[in-house]
Design a protein around this motif. Structure first.
Motif, mmCIF file in Angstrom:
data_model
loop_
_atom_site.group_PDB
_atom_site.id
_atom_site.type_symbol
_atom_site.label_atom_id
_atom_site.label_comp_id
_atom_site.label_asym_id
_atom_site.label_seq_id
_atom_site.Cartn_x
_atom_site.Cartn_y
_atom_site.Cartn_z
ATOM 1 N N ASP A 133 18.240 -46.415 -18.182
ATOM 2 C CA ASP A 133 18.401 -44.995 -17.885
ATOM 3 C C ASP A 133 19.057 -44.831 -16.519
ATOM 4 O O ASP A 133 19.195 -45.799 -15.750
ATOM 5 C CB ASP A 133 17.044 -44.267 -17.921
ATOM 6 N N SER A 134 19.470 -43.609 -16.199
ATOM 7 C CA SER A 134 20.235 -43.382 -14.975
ATOM 8 C C SER A 134 19.431 -43.640 -13.710
ATOM 9 O O SER A 134 20.004 -43.832 -12.636
ATOM 10 C CB SER A 134 20.787 -41.952 -14.944
ATOM 11 N N PRO A 138 16.997 -44.653 -29.283
ATOM 12 C CA PRO A 138 16.311 -44.252 -28.046
ATOM 13 C C PRO A 138 14.950 -44.918 -27.898
ATOM 14 O O PRO A 138 14.374 -45.424 -28.861
ATOM 15 C CB PRO A 138 16.171 -42.732 -28.199
ATOM 16 N N GLY A 179 11.580 -40.093 -21.575
ATOM 17 C CA GLY A 179 12.663 -39.634 -20.729
ATOM 18 C C GLY A 179 12.161 -38.800 -19.561
ATOM 19 O O GLY A 179 10.975 -38.468 -19.478
ATOM 20 N N ASP A 234 23.928 -44.389 -18.673
ATOM 21 C CA ASP A 234 23.518 -43.003 -18.409
ATOM 22 C C ASP A 234 23.183 -42.292 -19.715
ATOM 23 O O ASP A 234 23.597 -41.165 -19.959
ATOM 24 C CB ASP A 234 24.639 -42.283 -17.656
ATOM 25 N N THR A 235 22.401 -42.967 -20.566
ATOM 26 C CA THR A 235 22.094 -42.412 -21.878
ATOM 27 C C THR A 235 21.097 -41.255 -21.785
ATOM 28 O O THR A 235 20.166 -41.281 -20.984
ATOM 29 C CB THR A 235 21.549 -43.514 -22.802
ATOM 30 N N HIS A 236 21.337 -40.245 -22.615
ATOM 31 C CA HIS A 236 20.549 -39.017 -22.608
ATOM 32 C C HIS A 236 19.997 -38.740 -24.004
ATOM 33 O O HIS A 236 20.713 -38.923 -24.996
ATOM 34 C CB HIS A 236 21.430 -37.821 -22.214
ATOM 35 N N THR A 243 20.587 -33.499 -13.951
ATOM 36 C CA THR A 243 19.991 -34.494 -14.845
ATOM 37 C C THR A 243 19.749 -33.861 -16.208
ATOM 38 O O THR A 243 19.551 -32.654 -16.326
ATOM 39 C CB THR A 243 18.658 -35.048 -14.305
ATOM 40 N N GLU A 258 16.976 -37.938 -19.305
ATOM 41 C CA GLU A 258 17.454 -39.285 -18.996
ATOM 42 C C GLU A 258 16.558 -40.290 -19.711
ATOM 43 O O GLU A 258 15.342 -40.273 -19.531
ATOM 44 C CB GLU A 258 17.427 -39.514 -17.486
ATOM 45 N N SER A 259 17.160 -41.157 -20.526
ATOM 46 C CA SER A 259 16.353 -41.987 -21.404
ATOM 47 C C SER A 259 17.080 -43.278 -21.747
ATOM 48 O O SER A 259 18.242 -43.250 -22.176
ATOM 49 C CB SER A 259 16.058 -41.208 -22.693
ATOM 50 N N ALA A 260 16.416 -44.405 -21.552
ATOM 51 C CA ALA A 260 17.001 -45.696 -21.919
ATOM 52 C C ALA A 260 17.150 -45.789 -23.431
ATOM 53 O O ALA A 260 16.299 -45.286 -24.177
ATOM 54 C CB ALA A 260 16.123 -46.832 -21.406
#
Length: 314
Positions: A40-41, A90, A94, A192-194, A205, A208-210
């Motif tokens: 994540d970011s 996902p 987040g 930077d996955t959302h 933002t 924000e989530s890996a």
């Protein structure tokens, strides 16, 4: 693991900023399919136990890690890299934060704020916000791009001609993105996955989530693109449209000031009608409300509209 992928790029294979001298994490042939294990970011800074005080300890030298870079064999300046975005997996957690000094209304929102999200990673059912809000999800990669020709290390924060931190919500599964190549091998990276974002990402933002991302990389020779372009597989707002929108506007001769006025109007409306704090309204807008330029020809004033989906409170 992705059984149909040619390569897996693990979370440790990441970098901060764009630099065409960074050694590739992998060399691949055109047409290869890759799975990226994207961080994540915040680079894992936040957890389900995080508190608002953790916003102030975020290490800004380690934000927005991107996985890669990937050297695509045969890519030359003047070509385009064709990026078929195939799928997202996902992680189910987040965060959204107001980071002091960052965001459209940084002069008004000077204190840190933090919202933590838990969602069903399999069904992608709307994620709960507070007692009554439910935000529809649409996973995508906020940062997706190539190394620039200019030497040296360049910040990952601003978007560029070769892509980067585009934060375009519609770069979701099924979309095909074309990026102009400036260096040999293209040197593709993604991160930077959302889980969800409104067009504009106004507080800076999203959710924000890996997550794991699968893409196919190919070449279009001698495309000579001036800027990125993309094709979507179908409608792009169906997950938000069902109950209509509340819309505020900003009108004036300065497009940025009109944008700020439209967003401020929506924050005021949510506070008055939904009992939200200004900070919560600001963060909620960032993850699900959409900015649109409604009129830009009737000088000297332009119109910016801000669409908040009513389905969030249905």
């Amino acid at each position: 693991m992705c059984s149909n992928c040619d390569y897996t790029i693990h979370g440790r294979q990441h970098h901060f900023g764009w630099d065409n001298s960074i050694p590739p994490a992998e060399h691949v042939a055109p047409g290869s399919t890759l799975e990226f294990k994207c961080l994540d970011s915040g680079n894992g800074h936040f957890s389900r136990e995080s508190m608002v005080a953790d916003v102030s300890t975020l290490d800004f030298t380690k934000v927005n890690p991107v996985s890669g870079p990937i050297h695509v064999d045969g890519a030359k300046p003047g070509d385009a890299l064709k990026v078929e975005i195939l799928s997202f997996k996902p992680c189910g957690f987040g965060w959204t934060a107001n980071i002091p000094g960052f965001g459209l209304l940084a002069d008004q929102f000077k204190e840190p704020a933090l919202a933590l999200w838990t969602y069903d990673a399999d069904t992608l059912a709307p994620a709960l916000f507070g007692k009554h809000g439910k935000v529809p999800l649409k996973p995508f990669a906020g940062t997706i791009g190539l190394a620039p020709a200019e030497p040296g290390l360049h910040s990952v924060v601003p978007p560029r001609r070769v892509g980067g931190n585009l934060d375009i919500r519609d770069l979701a599964a099924g979309t095909t993105l074309y990026l102009p190549v400036e260096v040999e091998g293209a040197l593709f990276s993604i991160g930077d996955t959302h889980a969800a974002q409104g067009d504009g990402e106004v507080c800076g933002t999203a959710i924000e989530s890996a997550m794991d991302v699968v893409v196919r990389l190919d070449l279009v020779k001698d495309a000579n693109l001036a800027m990125p372009r993309f094709t979507t597989p179908g409608p792009v707002t169906r997950h938000l449209d069902s109950d209509g929108y509340e819309v505020t506007t900003g009108i004036g001769s300065d497009l940025m000031e009109a944008t700020r006025a439209a967003v401020c109007g929506m924050i005021d409306l949510l506070c008055a009608t939904r009992g939200l704090s200004p900070e919560d309204a600001y963060m909620l807008c960032s993850v699900c409300a959409d900015l649109r330029i409604s009129e830009i020809v009737d000088q000297p004033n332009w119109v910016v509209s801000y669409y908040f989906p009513r389905v969030v409170f249905s």
